[in-house]
Motif scaffolding. Sequence first.
Motif, PDB file in Angstrom:
ATOM      1  N   PRO D 141       0.677  -1.269  -0.134  1.00 26.44           N
ATOM      2  CA  PRO D 141      -0.009   0.061   0.029  1.00 26.44           C
ATOM      3  C   PRO D 141       0.724   1.012  -0.093  1.00 26.44           C
ATOM      4  N   ARG D 142       0.854   2.099  -1.143  1.00 29.78           N
ATOM      5  CA  ARG D 142       1.633   3.055  -1.032  1.00 29.78           C
ATOM      6  C   ARG D 142       0.945   4.529  -1.025  1.00 29.78           C
ATOM      7  N   THR D 143       1.629   5.453  -0.385  1.00 24.84           N
ATOM      8  CA  THR D 143       1.014   6.591  -0.147  1.00 24.84           C
ATOM      9  C   THR D 143       0.448   7.424  -1.519  1.00 24.84           C
ATOM     10  N   SER D 144       1.437   7.125  -2.684  1.00 27.14           N
ATOM     11  CA  SER D 144       1.133   7.751  -3.970  1.00 27.14           C
ATOM     12  C   SER D 144       0.471   6.646  -4.909  1.00 27.14           C
ATOM     13  N   PRO D 145      -0.390   6.775  -5.824  1.00 19.63           N
ATOM     14  CA  PRO D 145      -0.759   5.672  -6.771  1.00 19.63           C
ATOM     15  C   PRO D 145       0.404   5.641  -7.877  1.00 19.63           C
ATOM     16  N   HIS D 146       1.160   6.521  -7.840  1.00 17.71           N
ATOM     17  CA  HIS D 146       2.317   6.660  -8.953  1.00 17.71           C
ATOM     18  C   HIS D 146       3.395   5.775  -8.537  1.00 17.71           C
ATOM     19  N   ALA D 147       3.273   5.430  -7.264  1.00 21.14           N
ATOM     20  CA  ALA D 147       4.475   4.487  -6.718  1.00 21.14           C
ATOM     21  C   ALA D 147       4.272   3.125  -6.928  1.00 21.14           C
ATOM     22  N   GLN D 149       3.616  -0.599  -6.438  1.00 22.69           N
ATOM     23  CA  GLN D 149       2.749  -1.021  -5.664  1.00 22.69           C
ATOM     24  C   GLN D 149       2.776  -2.598  -5.352  1.00 22.69           C
ATOM     25  N   VAL D 175      -4.354  -6.355   1.303  1.00 21.33           N
ATOM     26  CA  VAL D 175      -4.473  -4.650   1.321  1.00 21.33           C
ATOM     27  C   VAL D 175      -6.044  -4.793   0.899  1.00 21.33           C
ATOM     28  N   ASP D 176      -6.694  -5.981   0.537  1.00 20.74           N
ATOM     29  CA  ASP D 176      -8.051  -5.867  -0.052  1.00 20.74           C
ATOM     30  C   ASP D 176      -8.789  -6.780   0.454  1.00 20.74           C
ATOM     31  N   ARG D 195      -1.741   1.392   7.948  1.00 25.57           N
ATOM     32  CA  ARG D 195      -3.049   2.311   7.125  1.00 25.57           C
ATOM     33  C   ARG D 195      -4.062   1.856   7.202  1.00 25.57           C
ATOM     34  N   ASN D 196      -4.430   0.286   7.337  1.00 21.77           N
ATOM     35  CA  ASN D 196      -5.684  -0.407   7.328  1.00 21.77           C
ATOM     36  C   ASN D 196      -5.895  -0.720   8.423  1.00 21.77           C
ATOM     37  N   ASN D 199      -9.468  -0.271   8.985  1.00 21.76           N
ATOM     38  CA  ASN D 199     -10.214  -0.841   7.880  1.00 21.76           C
ATOM     39  C   ASN D 199     -11.092  -2.058   8.259  1.00 21.76           C
TER      40      ASN D 199
END
Lengths: 350, 350, 350, 350
Positions: D141-147, D149, D175-176, D195-196, D199
């Motif tokens: 899980p990365r802070t930015s979607p551009h990093a 994964q 993560v899902d 981060r989860n 969740n």
Amino acid sequence: MTDQDLLLVFDETVTRAGVDRWLRHLESAGAPTQIYRLGAGHVLPVSTMDSAGTVDAVAAAGPDLPAPTRRVPREGQAWLGRRELRPGGTHVSLGPVTIGDGSVAVIAGPCAVENPEQMNATAELVAAHGAVALRGGAFKPRTSPHAFQGLGFSGLELLVEARKRTGLPFVTEVVDAEHVKRLAEVVDGFQIGARNMQNFALLSAVGQSGLPVVLKRGFGCTVEETLAAGEYLLLEGNDQVMLCERGIRTFEPSARFTLDLTAVALWKQRTHLPVIVDPSHSGGRPELVEPLSLAAVAAGADALLIDVHVQPEQALCDGNQALRPEQFAGLMERLAGAAAGLGRRLSGGH
Amino acid sequence: MTDQDLLLVFDETVTRAGVDRWLRHLESAGAPTQIYRLGAGHVLPVSTMDSAGTVDAVAAAGPDLPAPTRRVPREGQAWLGRRELRPGGTHVSLGPVTIGDGSVAVIAGPCAVENPEQMNATAELVAAHGAVALRGGAFKPRTSPHAFQGLGFSGLELLVEARKRTGLPFVTEVVDAEHVKRLAEVVDGFQIGARNMQNFALLSAVGQSGLPVVLKRGFGCTVEETLAAGEYLLLEGNDQVMLCERGIRTFEPSARFTLDLTAVALWKQRTHLPVIVDPSHSGGRPELVEPLSLAAVAAGADALLIDVHVQPEQALCDGNQALRPEQFAGLMERLAGAAAGLGRRLSGGH
Amino acid sequence: MTDQDLLLVFDETVTRAGVDRWLRHLESAGAPTQIYRLGAGHVLPVSTMDSAGTVDAVAAAGPDLPAPTRRVPREGQAWLGRRELRPGGTHVSLGPVTIGDGSVAVIAGPCAVENPEQMNATAELVAAHGAVALRGGAFKPRTSPHAFQGLGFSGLELLVEARKRTGLPFVTEVVDAEHVKRLAEVVDGFQIGARNMQNFALLSAVGQSGLPVVLKRGFGCTVEETLAAGEYLLLEGNDQVMLCERGIRTFEPSARFTLDLTAVALWKQRTHLPVIVDPSHSGGRPELVEPLSLAAVAAGADALLIDVHVQPEQALCDGNQALRPEQFAGLMERLAGAAAGLGRRLSGGH
Amino acid sequence: MTDQDLLLVFDETVTRAGVDRWLRHLESAGAPTQIYRLGAGHVLPVSTMDSAGTVDAVAAAGPDLPAPTRRVPREGQAWLGRRELRPGGTHVSLGPVTIGDGSVAVIAGPCAVENPEQMNATAELVAAHGAVALRGGAFKPRTSPHAFQGLGFSGLELLVEARKRTGLPFVTEVVDAEHVKRLAEVVDGFQIGARNMQNFALLSAVGQSGLPVVLKRGFGCTVEETLAAGEYLLLEGNDQVMLCERGIRTFEPSARFTLDLTAVALWKQRTHLPVIVDPSHSGGRPELVEPLSLAAVAAGADALLIDVHVQPEQALCDGNQALRPEQFAGLMERLAGAAAGLGRRLSGGH
């Protein structure tokens, strides 16, 4: 009245002699106490727990004893500063300026006093745009001993000169209890920096000066601890105290500190002391000063402390957060609008 | 050698006269500098940026100039304290006790000095179980002016008495620069509290005493700011400085403060000063003292500062965090085991 | 143009076909890239580092290629959301309401949907006083699994009913990616709670719905991390994204969270997305809602999210922070004044 | 027994049939409740507040009802996890490894799974030096979607291969919620990232798998909130839960996060779940891993989660915090010594 402590609050219309009679009355009823000064008034704490006879003694007060202006419960560890003692709030007189009367006062100037040209030019600029008082550091408490520590007493002379030119009073930071007496002869108000908020020896010394004090919140200190630090000043009989929010330490790295405007709202509800906000040191960036200033006034701040520098890129200290002249002029205009929308006005007629 | 600042470090085997010759040599080469003391040694900063001739001057040093013990780059704002200057670490002499020599020293006693019985009983207890020094507050900086402020100088006499009975040296907090000289006549070491870590006037006064100092990290201050505060003490020529981690302010409400053992690891890598941990004030609960003490030693702490009270429920200050006698005895036993497992030992032969 | 990455931004006046031609042009020049949607427009990132020929390729674009609306450097990890791409800001359409057009929108309602009477009475009340949208939680993410978790889909029906009665659109929280499609059929906008700000699977699912989203900042997350979370939504081609400041975790215990209005100011400068503030959950006390709301608007917030309850003392969730009817009425009046003083107006003509 | 809620705890020696009889007995006495599973045992909450007859019903239990293993008060919002329910602590079986039995387990591997060579070489290295389980991220899980994964399911295959080669079980992040079933077929244990942590949909799905779970504390979440998040897993009947401290967000910038070992000490006192520490992600620097690992074990941690990379400078993710092979070997040696000094041993016979 329940089983708790009580404060008998006497405003300035009650003479000290009358309060002394209350003291003797209580002592003779077996409830010794002591008199605290609050500005031109007095406060007498009465413990209804320690002494069974106290409640009766208060009730039995005869017509020779002056009626207290108000009776409020004694709560918390900073009770002299609690709003209940002065619901209308304290007015601080900084030279000719009144802070805490509902108007918005802007105190502006350079972070550090550097030289006559810089100090005078900045002072004249901020005066022209509506600031009602000057700020400027002659003694700078710096994290490292190898950094510029300010001009010291010679910097003070430059502040005096700027006051003479503009007619504006000034506040300046004091960092050493030994300096208080010498500074008190010339300054209009003291500033106690965030790093010294719990330097209790310094607080007592400054409290004894009787001069107005801007007490900055420690960046690691709570809302209640700031009230308790203010209490050290009040206990010296000095009610000319202003609490200043200047940002706290948090995990957020985007700004130098995180401005806590919840603290401003809480202080306005909890204490009678005026509240000041320093958006310059909090944000650490000039582009944050205007939105944070407007927000501070909307949250209830009585005054703002703003860094202005005529040539920020040449500043010896924190120049990267100072407003340029044209930014300051714009800010004052927007502040006037916001104050009006909130039913207030800028101090000094602007 | 690249384009940066350099420190010439001379240990105690190089005489001051030799260092003075270096100073004159550099001055005559157009690279004026000044001599800093570091314990019995000296440090000479050389700026290779300000002066083009400096590099050559250093290189051209003749045989009449004593060789520096080491040459290290000048980095950061607290360079006198950087580990590179003394890779072996500084040894602090607190009375007969050495702190920083790899052993684990336990400094214990009551939070506040209250009366002779309490002080003596606690001192004898901790001595019997292996503490090598006493702690106890005579001057207590309290958040509120209405709270117990300590016994003051009369409390100091009780510490002196406890030292006489046990033979253990003591450290005690100083809160006012005006007290330093009077205290210096009797204390073995000073403590500067978290609230005063950036009270620079106090730091300078304590530094001048030459006595050992436990400098507590401000609860809102960073690892680097603590190093910089230590630098104020070092700059007075006093290298008997110990940095103390005692918990920082975070959002976590389960303990009084959050103990930052990452700071301990970082300090051990960055500075030559010994590092102390205070698990009592950090956790604020007796049941946290043992695990935090063990963890502190594992992280590299040179000493622990532990609150012990013979009757915690009667303590005037922070009694709810003090260890009871049997808890302290158990702690010392576990500490000895842990130290051994880490290739260390408890100071004092335990 | 220097040696960095570049974004070619095409607004809605440039057809997709034109952007496709750009893509092929760059590919044939050896600079493959991909097309990103931003609302009805498109963005084409061009790396001038990876490919030596790219700069020339951009420069050599012939008249058959549509001119980009603007060229901006690609900076940071959340570049689709950067303000430079849309200096005028994004307008979000929440039902008939536009957020981000300079007006101040108030979204109000109960923290949790509880029953028809509560929901309808609250909705009618806030509509009568000028709120332009409703809020209300049907799914409540609770710290403990033993706490009330909301009415779920049956609560959703109550929101639909309240919308019918008042004509106001509503936003509601989604806590499970599996719910997104079913919710998307009825809600006007989603809310992603602070605890789920970095639940990237949920962000992607909500992004794909194309509906407006209020993305709440995690209470332990930074200003930049919030921008990066918004980027997950933008990457799905959904530009109807609003960032919501609702307080962060700090050491200060006087309020539930510390409202970070510096973040609001920074977001207004850094992103084109509208910014919302939730003063109710931040402060956790009704008496803080008004000063924090006024401050939020002064700091630049486009909308406020406010808890209102017709009978706070009977609320199933966070009732102790909800405004009472008369408090909400007073707030709306003061907000209108403040907005005017700032050169703005309340959305909905108030 | 006073006026409070009570938990009847039945360990695995009491059959479900016996617990069912208790349920019916209480229902017939007008005190309906429900049965919770705790591993192979059961828990029956009894409210002595809601029903006057409950106390009598418990007291009147006849010999046909099995005696509860223990009776403990129901306290807090995470009562299934409280230590009183299992004073001896929970043993988690991660493949052949037992965590929570007093030994110190080291789980090591690369932050992200990158390719077969990297994964296999790292796995063999850590196995050779005494790690008892592998870690490695396939979904990052990365802070930015551009990093980057992670490799996703193909990365999972590399973990399976590494397990085959070394015989060590592995944990990997999920993560899902949609991935849980597919992952559960091959993983030995799940990791839920910081981060989860809240969740809740993911927590429930992972809880239902019945597999061991490393639940990482959110970097903005409290000690008690982490316990409450663990409760979501326990409520699904899964007691194979481990809480993992990995650093919290504070104002201190010297390390990536501030490791909170006070939390470790508190969890060991408050919950029966094993406690893990991740010194790699907390400190974010290899030189901090050893002191923080030793401190974590001294504070009571049952296991460590350590990033190791055979070539850190080529890592795709967080390589700057991974230990090199020789650093890992040294750490294992020091850990064995420290464990012995604390009366413990490394898991796996080292």
